[in-house]
Motif scaffolding. Sequence first.
Motif, PDB file in Angstrom:
ATOM      1  N   LEU A  20      30.630  39.522  51.216  1.00  0.00           N
ATOM      2  CA  LEU A  20      30.163  38.514  50.265  1.00  0.00           C
ATOM      3  C   LEU A  20      30.492  38.919  48.834  1.00  0.00           C
ATOM      4  N   PHE A  21      30.289  40.180  48.510  1.00  0.00           N
ATOM      5  CA  PHE A  21      30.579  40.667  47.163  1.00  0.00           C
ATOM      6  C   PHE A  21      32.067  40.542  46.857  1.00  0.00           C
ATOM      7  N   VAL A  22      32.918  40.935  47.798  1.00  0.00           N
ATOM      8  CA  VAL A  22      34.367  40.872  47.576  1.00  0.00           C
ATOM      9  C   VAL A  22      34.813  39.431  47.370  1.00  0.00           C
ATOM     10  N   VAL A  23      34.332  38.512  48.216  1.00  0.00           N
ATOM     11  CA  VAL A  23      34.745  37.113  48.117  1.00  0.00           C
ATOM     12  C   VAL A  23      34.253  36.500  46.807  1.00  0.00           C
ATOM     13  N   VAL A  24      33.036  36.803  46.405  1.00  0.00           N
ATOM     14  CA  VAL A  24      32.488  36.250  45.164  1.00  0.00           C
ATOM     15  C   VAL A  24      33.280  36.752  43.957  1.00  0.00           C
ATOM     16  N   VAL A  25      33.597  38.034  43.926  1.00  0.00           N
ATOM     17  CA  VAL A  25      34.367  38.588  42.805  1.00  0.00           C
ATOM     18  C   VAL A  25      35.743  37.944  42.737  1.00  0.00           C
ATOM     19  N   ILE A  26      36.391  37.801  43.888  1.00  0.00           N
ATOM     20  CA  ILE A  26      37.711  37.170  43.907  1.00  0.00           C
ATOM     21  C   ILE A  26      37.621  35.727  43.415  1.00  0.00           C
ATOM     22  N   PHE A  27      36.593  35.005  43.862  1.00  0.00           N
ATOM     23  CA  PHE A  27      36.444  33.611  43.433  1.00  0.00           C
ATOM     24  C   PHE A  27      36.241  33.511  41.927  1.00  0.00           C
ATOM     25  N   VAL A  28      35.363  34.350  41.373  1.00  0.00           N
ATOM     26  CA  VAL A  28      35.076  34.289  39.935  1.00  0.00           C
ATOM     27  C   VAL A  28      36.338  34.587  39.128  1.00  0.00           C
ATOM     28  N   VAL A  29      37.067  35.628  39.513  1.00  0.00           N
ATOM     29  CA  VAL A  29      38.272  36.009  38.768  1.00  0.00           C
ATOM     30  C   VAL A  29      39.340  34.925  38.863  1.00  0.00           C
TER      31      VAL A  29
END
Length: 359
Positions: A20-29
């Motif tokens: 979840l953390f990896v996907v959220v960071v990728i989405f935000v960037v």
Amino acid sequence: MTRLDLYVSREIVRYFFILLFVVVVIFVVVDYLSNADRFFAAGLSGYRSIYYVLMKLPREIIQILPLCFFLSILAALGLVNRSNELIALKGGGIGPALLLRPVFGGALFISVFGLLLADTISPMAAAEVNSIRYGELRPGAVHVQRKENIRIRKDQYFIYINEVHLDDERLEGIRIHELSRDGFFPVRRIIAQSGSFVAEGWMLEGVVEQVLDAEDGVFSVQSYPVFAFDLGLNLSDFESIRSAANEMGIRELWHYINKIEKQGYDVTGYRVDFFGKTAFPFASLALCFLAVLISLRPSMKSNMALGMGYGIGIAFMYWICYSFSMSLGYGGVLPAVFAAWMPNCLFAALGIYGLLGLD
């Protein structure tokens, strides 16, 4: 809760939050970088730009919760299978069925959490996103929030539209009032039964036009079978209607459906949105059976990457099935409740059927 339940739950939760953390960071960037030119062009500050991207997160989290939980089950139970812990469990008289208990409990929790998120935080965040999108990123744009009883002020025109059909690109029940340059007196009135979006603007049908004579102050009346009229409003200005349901929680949307249905409006699209909001969070529950089935297969022990690939493929197939089913619901081909819940029922049935033959 047994020690085995705690162990399996802890492993699933660990991988779930990592994914979840990896996907959220990728989405935000990615989302920030893809919209950076719009932010700079609109003069949006860095704080407002980040705020705009973060307000998109609740809706995106609802979309990725089932995928992250699905992959976390594959990772956790796949490692249990690969490290021969599954053989040790079988040797101790513990069958694979007991592994379903923490998985099913976690899937139920994720589903309920997604449902609450869709009913509370996500609508408020969507309203903030649309406020920035149409108020700051597109300051001159018209933000239409409903497909019925639409009232728009555009320059010296007051426009009323009874209903908009985006899929057919048509308008129903149109009234246009043109005011004088000082904005105090009506000088023209156009009433049309229907209209359609064309390259030149609107093509109105069944038109009655009333024009004020400046000399004697009397309105002259003329009728036209078709009448071309350009207000500077095209189909893209009404696309925000599609996101109107995102600004309403599940209960608010249900009350709104009942309200406009009593007024005689078509509620097919809203009804599909309602059942979609209630069905999609339970994708975690529908896919957890298939996740257990894949992770406990003998092939997962020798080639875990292949098993994860199978999992991603199944998640992709679920998304295609869900999108296609919802499209059929919007088109009126399938009942709304069936269109929203059919993918969940189908994939859950496939998973349960596969587990019944699991040794």
